[in-house]
Design an enzyme around this catalytic site. Structure first.
Site, PDB file in Angstrom:
ATOM      1  N   GLU A  62     -35.536  63.336  40.633  1.00 12.44           N
ATOM      2  CA  GLU A  62     -34.560  64.409  40.654  1.00 12.44           C
ATOM      3  C   GLU A  62     -34.970  65.336  39.509  1.00 12.44           C
ATOM      4  O   GLU A  62     -35.087  64.875  38.375  1.00 12.44           O
ATOM      5  CB  GLU A  62     -33.196  63.789  40.350  1.00 12.44           C
ATOM      6  CG  GLU A  62     -32.049  64.430  41.049  1.00 12.44           C
ATOM      7  CD  GLU A  62     -30.744  63.749  40.649  1.00 12.44           C
ATOM      8  OE1 GLU A  62     -29.803  64.480  40.374  1.00 12.44           O
ATOM      9  OE2 GLU A  62     -30.693  62.501  40.610  1.00 12.44           O
ATOM     10  N   ARG A 297     -36.348  47.651  37.301  1.00  7.62           N
ATOM     11  CA  ARG A 297     -36.655  48.814  36.482  1.00  7.62           C
ATOM     12  C   ARG A 297     -37.167  48.356  35.122  1.00  7.62           C
ATOM     13  O   ARG A 297     -36.958  47.224  34.713  1.00  7.62           O
ATOM     14  CB  ARG A 297     -35.441  49.715  36.338  1.00  7.62           C
ATOM     15  CG  ARG A 297     -34.292  49.096  35.544  1.00  7.62           C
ATOM     16  CD  ARG A 297     -33.015  49.926  35.615  1.00  7.62           C
ATOM     17  NE  ARG A 297     -33.154  51.241  35.044  1.00  7.62           N
ATOM     18  CZ  ARG A 297     -33.113  52.381  35.745  1.00  7.62           C
ATOM     19  NH1 ARG A 297     -32.935  52.366  37.047  1.00  7.62           N
ATOM     20  NH2 ARG A 297     -33.230  53.538  35.151  1.00  7.62           N
ATOM     21  N   LYS A 307     -31.962  59.525  31.377  1.00  7.20           N
ATOM     22  CA  LYS A 307     -32.217  60.951  31.153  1.00  7.20           C
ATOM     23  C   LYS A 307     -31.038  61.617  30.450  1.00  7.20           C
ATOM     24  O   LYS A 307     -31.218  62.480  29.602  1.00  7.20           O
ATOM     25  CB  LYS A 307     -32.462  61.646  32.490  1.00  7.20           C
ATOM     26  CG  LYS A 307     -33.916  61.596  32.924  1.00  7.20           C
ATOM     27  CD  LYS A 307     -34.123  62.416  34.181  1.00  7.20           C
ATOM     28  CE  LYS A 307     -34.042  61.545  35.406  1.00  7.20           C
ATOM     29  NZ  LYS A 307     -34.226  62.236  36.664  1.00  7.20           N
TER      30      LYS A 307
END
Ligand code: ATP
Ligand code: MG
Length: 594
Positions: A62, A297, A307
């Site tokens: 994104e 992850r 982020k």
């Protein structure tokens, strides 16, 4: 039908994803897939030839921030698998959320992937794909689902929808709008599209099972009304697809074979499969569908990889920017001295697993140290300089003389040649290499002790001068004749200590930025902690160092080993030959345990 031979698979440690891919290649699961030359629906791909790419993977960021070390793991994984199995990895900007995107982020993501050594979409100059280019198809697919009785417009309030969804112990309750006819639903959905209703007034939901044990299958919302200008489609749409609906469609339009995501999407997989199955049934998408696989992850100690939280560090000026060398962003790591080789080695070393774990920060640093050790030119640098005067220099060598010294650029790469510098009466040495009263086991300079000046002579310490506060201002020593490194008989005198130095007449002054971990807390954002409190107040110390004259030719981004100190990089942004700036990349040894 012969199965394609996996390229290089034997050279890499296996993992569950490699095994799945190898099985698919052996079975020919995707061997009959066609490729229409670009993303598209079933009809588009049917016109194409057999897909020359054996597999297709994707990296779908994104564009709402800078990529970090966790993304690097995903990039190395997805692009690496495509490379190793004669496939193609797609870069797709997941820009279905109209509010958050920015070209600054788009460009930084492209740069980061290229820097890591990959190109996307099958050719070095291909453009990345954009999920927003598929809005027309997504809308068409939604109308199809409505027509086929698989979706309905729900006019309950958001709150009612939430309550009626139930929870783990309680089945959901059907919406009163669930039994509307397809024609009614279609009319309503078109009104949504045409801007006849307020934001939030209604949503389109998939019609699956309100009693499903998987809450994601209790009629998930797939379209919402949102009046927002989109960077790509402008004001064309006032309805936008939900991520869970958009993502499987994006994968399918791009003929992705293995859609690899992090574990939190595991519960979404049944909906992913449900949706694609229905759209294939309707002839909108081609078979076989992509399959989703989940991996753990990256969690790295002393590091945050959200982020949003990284953005907060930037906007609160806790760091100098996204590319601050203490940041775990790819731009930050790069400025810190990390190389693509180190990042790839790290990704390989941590591997891919199906359960969450923490990787120790020292693993990342170890990869950098290993890759720099074999390649970085050496140099001497004195980070905390104090002057050493060789009292008998004038008598032995002649007043004002400087003597030539040489050292290998790299001890194991003779082809890189020799570095040249000079030694004279006055030298800079590390303050810590002298002790007036030496502690036990101290082998370096103290009155009466002999050490070797690396690549130079043996000297014998005679004393020091101090200021009013007792701080040492100068160290004195005598040169021992006939001991210069590389001359006959130089090693006749044995010494226990070797120290680094630079000649005062020859030295270059440089700004050196000594970085330490950004957080003192090993898990700065675990358990809802305020991660700001875990910040290390001493994560940056700037010193003025005296460095070897050969560093005058250092260019931005060049890496060096400062002998006995660590690995350093000429800062990409601030370094100039006239005003050198070096960043500590990593120490010579693992210092985390201390
Ligand atoms: P953030 O939570 O920091 O915003 P994100 O997952 O929302 O991260 P995206 O841009 O959506 O960021 O991620 C792109 C890809 O990177 C996703 O496929 C995701 O699985 C992967 N990714 C993100 N963070 C990690 C991580 N820590 N480890 C491995 N992969 C990651
Ligand atoms: Mg995200």
């Amino acid at each position: 039908m012969s199965a394609p031979t996996p390229v290089e698979s034997a050279a890499k440690p296996s993992n569950f994803l490699r095994q799945i891919i190898e099985q698919d290649l052996a079975k020919g699961t995707y061997a009959q897939r066609r490729w229409g030359g670009g993303p598209g629906d079933a009809a588009h791909h049917a016109k194409g030839e057999l897909d020359p790419a054996k597999i297709r993977t994707r990296f779908p960021p994104e564009p709402n921030g800078y990529l970090h070390i966790g993304h690097a793991k995903s990039i190395c994984l997805n692009f690496g698998l495509a490379r190793d199995y004669a496939g193609v990895c797609h870069l797709r900007f997941d820009d279905t959320n109209p509010e958050k995107e920015d070209v600054e982020y788009v460009n930084s993501i492209r740069d980061a992937i290229q820097w890591l050594g990959f190109d996307w979409n099958g050719s070095p100059d291909a453009e990345p794909y954009q999920a927003s280019d598929y809005f027309d198809f997504m809308y068409r697919a939604a109308e199809y689902l409505i027509d086929a009785g698989h979706a309905y417009v729900d006019e309950q309030t958001i709150e009612q929808i939430r309550i009626n969804r139930g929870d783990f112990g309680k089945a959901g309750v059907d919406s009163p709008f669930r039994t509307r006819t397809a024609a009614e639903n279609l009319a309503r959905f078109r009104e949504m599209r045409d801007g006849k209703h307020e934001d939030g007034a209604m949503v389109l939901r998939a019609k699956i099972d309100m009693a499903s044990p998987n809450i994601n299958l209790r009629d998930p919302a797939i379209y919402r009304i949102r009046r927002a200008t989109h960077h790509n489609t402008g004001d064309k749409w006032c309805i936008y697809p939900m991520y869970t609906y958009a993502h499987p469609i994006e994968d399918a339009l791009e003929q992705i074979t293995h859609s690899i995501c992090t574990l939190e999407f595991e519960d979404q997989r049944p909906f992913y499969d449900w949706l694609l199955e229905h759209l294939i049934d309707g002839g909108l998408l081609s078979a076989p569908p992509p399959r989703q696989y989940e991996f753990a992850r990256l969690n790295l100690t002393y590091v945050i990889t959200s982020k949003r939280k990284l953005a907060q560090l930037v906007y609160d000026h806790r760091v100098s920017g996204w590319d601050d060398p203490r940041m775990p962003t790819i731009v930050g790591l790069r400025r810190r001295g990390y190389t693509p080789e180190a990042m790839q080695l790290f990704a390989e070393r941590i591997g891919v697993t199906k359960s969450d774990s923490w990787i120790d920060y020292s693993t990342l640093e170890g990869c950098l140290r290993e890759t720099l050790d074999v390649s970085a030119p050496r140099a001497m640098a004195v980070l905390d300089p104090v002057k050493l005067v060789l009292t008998n220099w004038d008598e032995l060598m002649g007043a004002g003389t400087l003597d030539d010294c040489a050292a290998p650029v790299h001890p194991h790469l003779p082809e890189l040649g020799q570095r040249q510098f000079r030694i004279g009466k006055e030298l800079w040495i590390e303050r810590g290499d002298f002790e007036e009263t030496p502690p036990k086991g101290f082998f370096r300079l103290f009155p009466g002790n002999k050490v070797r000046l690396k690549y130079g002579h043996v000297i014998e310490c005679t004393g020091c001068s101090k200021d009013a506060d007792g701080k040492v201002t100068e160290v004195q020593a005598n040169l021992v004749p006939d001991t210069k490194s590389g001359t006959p008989g130089a090693s006749a005198i044995k010494v226990k200590g070797v120290i680094t130095w630079v000649a005062v007449a020859d030295a270059l002054s440089a700004e050196v930025r000594m970085y330490d971990r950004l957080f003192n807390d090993a898990n700065p954002d675990a358990g809802g902690k305020d991660f700001i409190e875990g910040l290390n107040p001493n994560s940056l110390k700037v010193v003025t160092a005296m460095v070897e004259p050969t560093l005058a030719s250092a260019k931005a981004d060049d890496k060096f080993q400062f002998e006995r100190v660590g690995y350093f990089v000429a800062d990409r942004i601030d370094h100039t030959p006239g005003k050198p700036v070096f960043n500590l990349a990593v120490g010579l040894r693992d210092g985390w345990g201390k």
